[in-house]
Write a protein that holds these residues in place. Structure first.
Motif, PDB file in Angstrom:
ATOM      1  N   ARG A 117      45.662  38.560  50.360  1.00  0.00           N
ATOM      2  CA  ARG A 117      45.391  38.414  48.933  1.00  0.00           C
ATOM      3  C   ARG A 117      46.171  37.091  48.565  1.00  0.00           C
ATOM      4  O   ARG A 117      46.150  36.678  47.429  1.00  0.00           O
ATOM      5  CB  ARG A 117      45.668  39.768  48.238  1.00  0.00           C
ATOM      6  N   ARG A 118      47.228  36.968  49.214  1.00  0.00           N
ATOM      7  CA  ARG A 118      48.039  35.732  48.736  1.00  0.00           C
ATOM      8  C   ARG A 118      47.273  34.490  48.920  1.00  0.00           C
ATOM      9  O   ARG A 118      47.434  33.584  48.388  1.00  0.00           O
ATOM     10  CB  ARG A 118      49.318  35.745  49.604  1.00  0.00           C
ATOM     11  N   HIS A 119      46.141  34.505  50.109  1.00  0.00           N
ATOM     12  CA  HIS A 119      45.561  33.347  50.374  1.00  0.00           C
ATOM     13  C   HIS A 119      44.229  33.182  49.715  1.00  0.00           C
ATOM     14  O   HIS A 119      44.048  32.158  49.580  1.00  0.00           O
ATOM     15  CB  HIS A 119      45.318  33.279  52.030  1.00  0.00           C
ATOM     16  N   VAL A 120      43.519  34.263  49.470  1.00  0.00           N
ATOM     17  CA  VAL A 120      42.341  34.093  48.904  1.00  0.00           C
ATOM     18  C   VAL A 120      42.173  34.937  47.582  1.00  0.00           C
ATOM     19  O   VAL A 120      42.546  36.081  47.381  1.00  0.00           O
ATOM     20  CB  VAL A 120      41.148  35.014  49.911  1.00  0.00           C
ATOM     21  N   GLN A 121      41.976  34.175  46.564  1.00  0.00           N
ATOM     22  CA  GLN A 121      41.953  34.583  45.313  1.00  0.00           C
ATOM     23  C   GLN A 121      40.544  34.322  44.508  1.00  0.00           C
ATOM     24  O   GLN A 121      39.498  33.570  45.092  1.00  0.00           O
ATOM     25  CB  GLN A 121      43.068  34.089  44.465  1.00  0.00           C
ATOM     26  N   MET A 122      40.364  35.005  43.480  1.00  0.00           N
ATOM     27  CA  MET A 122      38.997  34.971  43.076  1.00  0.00           C
ATOM     28  C   MET A 122      39.199  34.672  41.253  1.00  0.00           C
ATOM     29  O   MET A 122      39.968  35.187  40.631  1.00  0.00           O
ATOM     30  CB  MET A 122      38.166  36.300  43.371  1.00  0.00           C
ATOM     31  N   VAL A 123      38.074  34.272  40.881  1.00  0.00           N
ATOM     32  CA  VAL A 123      38.032  34.028  39.410  1.00  0.00           C
ATOM     33  C   VAL A 123      36.636  34.470  38.880  1.00  0.00           C
ATOM     34  O   VAL A 123      35.475  34.252  39.624  1.00  0.00           O
ATOM     35  CB  VAL A 123      37.847  32.530  39.131  1.00  0.00           C
ATOM     36  N   PHE A 124      36.617  35.509  38.369  1.00  0.00           N
ATOM     37  CA  PHE A 124      35.512  36.352  37.855  1.00  0.00           C
ATOM     38  C   PHE A 124      34.660  35.548  36.662  1.00  0.00           C
ATOM     39  O   PHE A 124      35.078  34.616  36.135  1.00  0.00           O
ATOM     40  CB  PHE A 124      36.141  37.609  37.135  1.00  0.00           C
ATOM     41  N   GLN A 125      33.428  36.068  36.590  1.00  0.00           N
ATOM     42  CA  GLN A 125      32.451  35.676  35.736  1.00  0.00           C
ATOM     43  C   GLN A 125      32.864  35.326  34.427  1.00  0.00           C
ATOM     44  O   GLN A 125      32.630  34.448  33.749  1.00  0.00           O
ATOM     45  CB  GLN A 125      31.060  36.160  35.920  1.00  0.00           C
ATOM     46  N   ASP A 126      33.048  36.685  33.845  1.00  0.00           N
ATOM     47  CA  ASP A 126      33.077  36.996  32.452  1.00  0.00           C
ATOM     48  C   ASP A 126      34.768  37.117  32.017  1.00  0.00           C
ATOM     49  O   ASP A 126      35.263  37.979  32.278  1.00  0.00           O
ATOM     50  CB  ASP A 126      32.436  38.483  32.175  1.00  0.00           C
ATOM     51  N   PRO A 127      35.067  35.825  31.469  1.00  0.00           N
ATOM     52  CA  PRO A 127      36.318  35.989  31.082  1.00  0.00           C
ATOM     53  C   PRO A 127      36.811  36.860  29.922  1.00  0.00           C
ATOM     54  O   PRO A 127      37.873  37.171  29.706  1.00  0.00           O
ATOM     55  CB  PRO A 127      36.481  34.397  30.428  1.00  0.00           C
ATOM     56  N   PHE A 128      35.907  37.493  29.269  1.00  0.00           N
ATOM     57  CA  PHE A 128      35.977  38.340  28.170  1.00  0.00           C
ATOM     58  C   PHE A 128      36.221  39.745  28.782  1.00  0.00           C
ATOM     59  O   PHE A 128      36.920  40.879  28.005  1.00  0.00           O
ATOM     60  CB  PHE A 128      35.013  38.536  27.285  1.00  0.00           C
ATOM     61  N   ALA A 129      35.797  39.962  30.073  1.00  0.00           N
ATOM     62  CA  ALA A 129      36.071  41.195  30.830  1.00  0.00           C
ATOM     63  C   ALA A 129      37.236  41.255  31.777  1.00  0.00           C
ATOM     64  O   ALA A 129      37.635  42.476  32.256  1.00  0.00           O
ATOM     65  CB  ALA A 129      34.707  41.804  31.314  1.00  0.00           C
ATOM     66  N   SER A 130      37.558  40.018  32.187  1.00  0.00           N
ATOM     67  CA  SER A 130      38.407  40.011  33.328  1.00  0.00           C
ATOM     68  C   SER A 130      39.885  40.075  33.081  1.00  0.00           C
ATOM     69  O   SER A 130      40.790  39.999  33.653  1.00  0.00           O
ATOM     70  CB  SER A 130      38.358  38.744  34.270  1.00  0.00           C
ATOM     71  N   LEU A 131      40.093  39.993  31.838  1.00  0.00           N
ATOM     72  CA  LEU A 131      41.674  40.185  31.285  1.00  0.00           C
ATOM     73  C   LEU A 131      41.851  41.476  30.632  1.00  0.00           C
ATOM     74  O   LEU A 131      40.931  41.855  29.817  1.00  0.00           O
ATOM     75  CB  LEU A 131      42.057  39.026  30.511  1.00  0.00           C
ATOM     76  N   ASN A 132      42.959  42.083  30.900  1.00  0.00           N
ATOM     77  CA  ASN A 132      43.095  43.526  30.262  1.00  0.00           C
ATOM     78  C   ASN A 132      43.261  43.285  28.784  1.00  0.00           C
ATOM     79  O   ASN A 132      44.599  42.706  28.713  1.00  0.00           O
ATOM     80  CB  ASN A 132      44.158  44.156  30.997  1.00  0.00           C
ATOM     81  N   PRO A 133      42.768  43.828  27.999  1.00  0.00           N
ATOM     82  CA  PRO A 133      43.044  43.732  26.302  1.00  0.00           C
ATOM     83  C   PRO A 133      44.306  44.423  26.196  1.00  0.00           C
ATOM     84  O   PRO A 133      44.849  43.766  25.012  1.00  0.00           O
ATOM     85  CB  PRO A 133      41.849  44.590  25.925  1.00  0.00           C
ATOM     86  N   PHE A 134      44.965  45.307  26.919  1.00  0.00           N
ATOM     87  CA  PHE A 134      46.145  45.843  26.610  1.00  0.00           C
ATOM     88  C   PHE A 134      47.150  44.948  26.831  1.00  0.00           C
ATOM     89  O   PHE A 134      48.301  45.138  26.033  1.00  0.00           O
ATOM     90  CB  PHE A 134      46.440  46.948  27.431  1.00  0.00           C
ATOM     91  N   HIS A 135      47.228  43.920  27.979  1.00  0.00           N
ATOM     92  CA  HIS A 135      48.483  43.224  28.381  1.00  0.00           C
ATOM     93  C   HIS A 135      48.622  41.803  27.761  1.00  0.00           C
ATOM     94  O   HIS A 135      47.511  41.315  27.340  1.00  0.00           O
ATOM     95  CB  HIS A 135      48.583  43.214  29.845  1.00  0.00           C
ATOM     96  N   SER A 136      49.703  41.253  27.749  1.00  0.00           N
ATOM     97  CA  SER A 136      50.059  39.933  27.270  1.00  0.00           C
ATOM     98  C   SER A 136      49.434  38.651  28.493  1.00  0.00           C
ATOM     99  O   SER A 136      49.169  39.171  29.413  1.00  0.00           O
ATOM    100  CB  SER A 136      51.311  39.635  26.783  1.00  0.00           C
ATOM    101  N   ILE A 137      49.063  37.710  27.990  1.00  0.00           N
ATOM    102  CA  ILE A 137      48.694  36.719  29.072  1.00  0.00           C
ATOM    103  C   ILE A 137      50.081  36.562  30.007  1.00  0.00           C
ATOM    104  O   ILE A 137      49.577  36.382  31.173  1.00  0.00           O
ATOM    105  CB  ILE A 137      48.715  35.331  28.242  1.00  0.00           C
ATOM    106  N   GLU A 138      51.207  36.700  29.628  1.00  0.00           N
ATOM    107  CA  GLU A 138      52.403  36.566  30.475  1.00  0.00           C
ATOM    108  C   GLU A 138      52.236  37.711  31.533  1.00  0.00           C
ATOM    109  O   GLU A 138      52.325  37.238  32.948  1.00  0.00           O
ATOM    110  CB  GLU A 138      53.582  36.580  29.743  1.00  0.00           C
ATOM    111  N   HIS A 139      51.792  38.756  31.292  1.00  0.00           N
ATOM    112  CA  HIS A 139      51.641  39.883  32.268  1.00  0.00           C
ATOM    113  C   HIS A 139      50.607  39.479  33.458  1.00  0.00           C
ATOM    114  O   HIS A 139      50.960  39.842  34.536  1.00  0.00           O
ATOM    115  CB  HIS A 139      51.129  41.185  31.639  1.00  0.00           C
ATOM    116  N   HIS A 140      49.573  38.963  32.991  1.00  0.00           N
ATOM    117  CA  HIS A 140      48.369  38.497  33.800  1.00  0.00           C
ATOM    118  C   HIS A 140      48.947  37.746  35.009  1.00  0.00           C
ATOM    119  O   HIS A 140      48.552  37.829  36.065  1.00  0.00           O
ATOM    120  CB  HIS A 140      47.325  38.206  33.103  1.00  0.00           C
TER     121      HIS A 140
END
Lengths: 299, 327
Positions: free
Chosen positions: A84-107
């Motif tokens: 997982r350190r080497h292979v990472q993924m960007v998801f399609q829907d940016p409105f669903a791929s960030l947890n609404p509860f946490h700050s950007i810093e957390h992510h």
């Protein structure tokens, strides 16, 4: 540098519908290589297995058969949690791929902490700000403190890219990264990904249904149809000189008013410039048919 | 019909700007994670919180100031006044003193059952749904079985089965918790099933988060409003059920609750003797507590259902816009 070799990747889903059982082959013996600094585009319609390949590469799904081998420059294989350190993924829907509860810093901070890229809160914060600045989010300090709903779609997708690159990923899987964004900001996000790829010498798998951006941003194009690769080759030749009927259709669907009609006709289709609307293209057989389901003779 | 005359109604967008401007001037930071989870101060929350706080304070501090509730006097069934603020019972016990201790007992039961039932429902609902497969099937079958068992009869059977001398506060609380968690677990399961398929959960797994962390840090915070409202509901359920059980004579033997007070009032023919000061206070406290907790629950509803919040936010913006226009 990390490269990925995908060999005969197959994914079957078992569907149980009442007493009936059936098997759906979502991905059928797909092979390709991801090399540092190069972009491979997976093109295909909805349901053609693009996202399933992405999810298997991100280890969210287990392949039914076939192999995904991630190797470093010196041919040492990458296993287990290091993957997982080497292979990472960007998801399609940016409105669903960030947890609404946490700050950007957390992510952005979580992957740094999980993969022990930084030590201590101060260094982590510094690194988070640095990552956000790299994806053109400024003022980074201010944005780090915000929560996802306070950002626009483009900004969120930049955060998602920063999160994917935070553990120092060398292989980036971008699953339709701009399809949910406004047309006006798509190019900005794609250019950002191209810049990051140049800077970090990333291997990128770019999944899309948009042939124009696939041609512009990738070196190799794989056309996927019902889980199978029907055509592959250098980007320009696939787009300009499509061989498979389905690729021709895709190329013809691109909104280019000058070329559109010609390409379809060159592909051996009946002339539709008149008022003859009684013929249609069958996606599944790759044939032009008239209303009474008879194949239309090629003119 | 198209209305081409410009409306005099001030626009909401202006109010947004005004709000943002004041926020900038005061240098306020945007609401951070935990604060946004708190319900905003609505009238129903303030009233509900006031009622519950008053009753909790009475239950906590009341017993320190009142007389001994068990002292038997010759002056039976005195109406309120004189030495006894709320009168006396048939055997001359001070009603106010009994009320204070009974409130404390009922609150204890409510709190214990609330915590136990919430823990049980979170465990069976969230864990099963997240793990999926066999665990989910087993957990959800178990909660379905618990759900269809009729609550009160089971409580009566279990309470009747346990010998009276062992039927303490904790026994009753455990019995009520066991019969009260299943519905909440099903709600939590449904919510978790939806949450665990969200992209941000997949993204945190791709980032390398461990399963327990995905549940505790990514999923659970988004369930908090649901869990909070279920906790409040479990407290109401427990206090009412315990009152019902105690009224039937099946309550805890070693503690006094509002239900036992009503039980003794009923046995002492309070209604027939028109001794309203004996049964009205405990009944009123139960009703007020249920009312206050429900009002709190409505405010928590606003967090779960953003539509409700938007209605109020919009009204607030319109007020500000009108004020700005009037100036």
């Amino acid at each position: 540098m990390t490269s990925v070799e995908v060999k005969n990747l197959t994914k079957e889903f078992h569907i149980r519908n009442g007493m009936k059982r059936s098997t759906l082959t979502a991905v059928d013996r797909v092979s390709f290589d991801l090399l540092p600094g190069r972009t491979v585009a997976l093109v295909g319609e909805s349901g053609s297995g693009k996202s399933t390949i992405a999810r298997m590469l991100a280890r969210l799904e287990k392949p039914t058969s076939g192999s995904i081998d991630v190797t470093l420059d010196d041919r040492t294989p990458v296993h287990g949690s290091v993957y997982r350190r080497h292979v990472q993924m960007v998801f399609q829907d940016p409105f669903a791929s960030l947890n609404p509860f946490h700050s950007i810093e957390h992510h952005v901070a979580r992957p740094l902490k999980i993969h022990r890229r930084t030590r201590g809160a101060a260094e982590t914060h510094e690194r988070v700000v640095h990552m956000l600045e790299r994806v053109n989010l400024s003022p980074a300090e201010d944005i780090a403190a915000r929560r996802p709903h306070e950002l626009s779609g483009g900004q969120r997708q930049r955060v998602a890219i920063a999160r994917a690159l935070a553990p120092g990923a060398q292989v980036l899987i971008a699953d339709e990264p701009v399809s949910m964004l406004d047309v006006s900001i798509r190019l900005g996000v794609l250019n950002l990904m191209a810049r990051l790829q140049r800077e970090d010498n990333l291997a990128v798998l770019y999944i899309t249904h948009d042939l124009a951006t696939a041609r512009h941003f990738s070196d190799e194009i794989l056309v996927l149809y019902r889980g199978r690769v029907v055509e592959r080759g250098p980007a320009d030749s696939v787009i300009l000189n499509p061989q498979h009927d389905y690729t021709k259709l895709l190329a013809a669907s691109a909104p280019d008013p000058e070329r559109m009609g010609k390409l379809v006709r060159a592909a051996g289709a009946p002339d539709r410039s008149g008022i003859d609307n009684s013929v249609s293209f069958n996606h599944y057989t790759g044939e032009w048919t008239s209303l009474d389901k008879r194949p239309v003779p090629v003119s | 019909m198209t209305n081409l005359t410009p409306t005099t109604e001030p626009s909401v967008a202006d109010a947004d700007e005004a709000l943002a401007a004041t926020a900038r001037e005061e240098g306020r930071k945007p609401r951070a994670g935990w604060r946004a989870m708190l319900p905003s101060m609505t009238p129903s929350l303030v009233i509900g919180f006031g009622i519950v706080a008053a009753i909790v304070l009475f239950g906590l501090l009341g017993p320190l100031f009142v007389q001994d509730p068990t002292t038997v006097r010759n002056s039976g069934l005195q109406p309120p006044g004189g030495g006894h603020l709320l009168g006396t019972t048939q055997t001359g016990q001070d009603v106010l003193a009994q009320l204070a201790f009974a409130t404390r007992g009922s609150l204890e039961i409510g709190l214990i059952v609330g915590v136990l039932a919430t823990l049980l429902s979170a465990f069976f609902g969230v864990l099963g749904a997240y793990l999926g497969g066999f665990a989910d099937e087993a957990f959800s079958l178990f909660s379905n079985v618990m759900l269809v068992i009729p609550g009160l009869p089971l409580v009566i059977v279990i309470s009747g089965f346990v010998p009276q001398e062992q039927r303490g506060l904790w026994t009753i609380a455990v019995v009520l918790a066991i019969t009260g968690w299943a519905a909440s677990a099903r709600v939590l399961r449904a919510q978790t099933l939806s949450l665990r398929n969200r992209d941000y959960v997949a993204a945190s797994r791709v980032a390398g988060e461990r399963s327990w962390r995905v549940i505790a840090v990514e999923i659970l915070p988004n369930l908090l409003p649901v869990i909070a409202s279920q906790f409040v509901f479990a407290v109401i359920f427990a206090i009412l059920s315990e009152a019902g059980l105690a009224f039937l004579g099946l309550g805890a033997s070693n503690s006094s609750t509002l239900g036992t007070m009503l039980f003794y009032a009923q046995n002492g023919f309070a209604l027939q003797l028109k001794a309203w000061w004996w049964f009205v206070p405990p009944g009123l406290i139960i009703a007020l507590l249920g009312c206050g907790l429900s009002l709190i629950n409505f405010s928590i509803d606003e967090i779960i259902n953003p539509k409700l919040r938007n209605v109020r936010a919009h009204a607030k913006r319109m007020r500000i816009a009108r004020k700005a226009a009037a100036r």
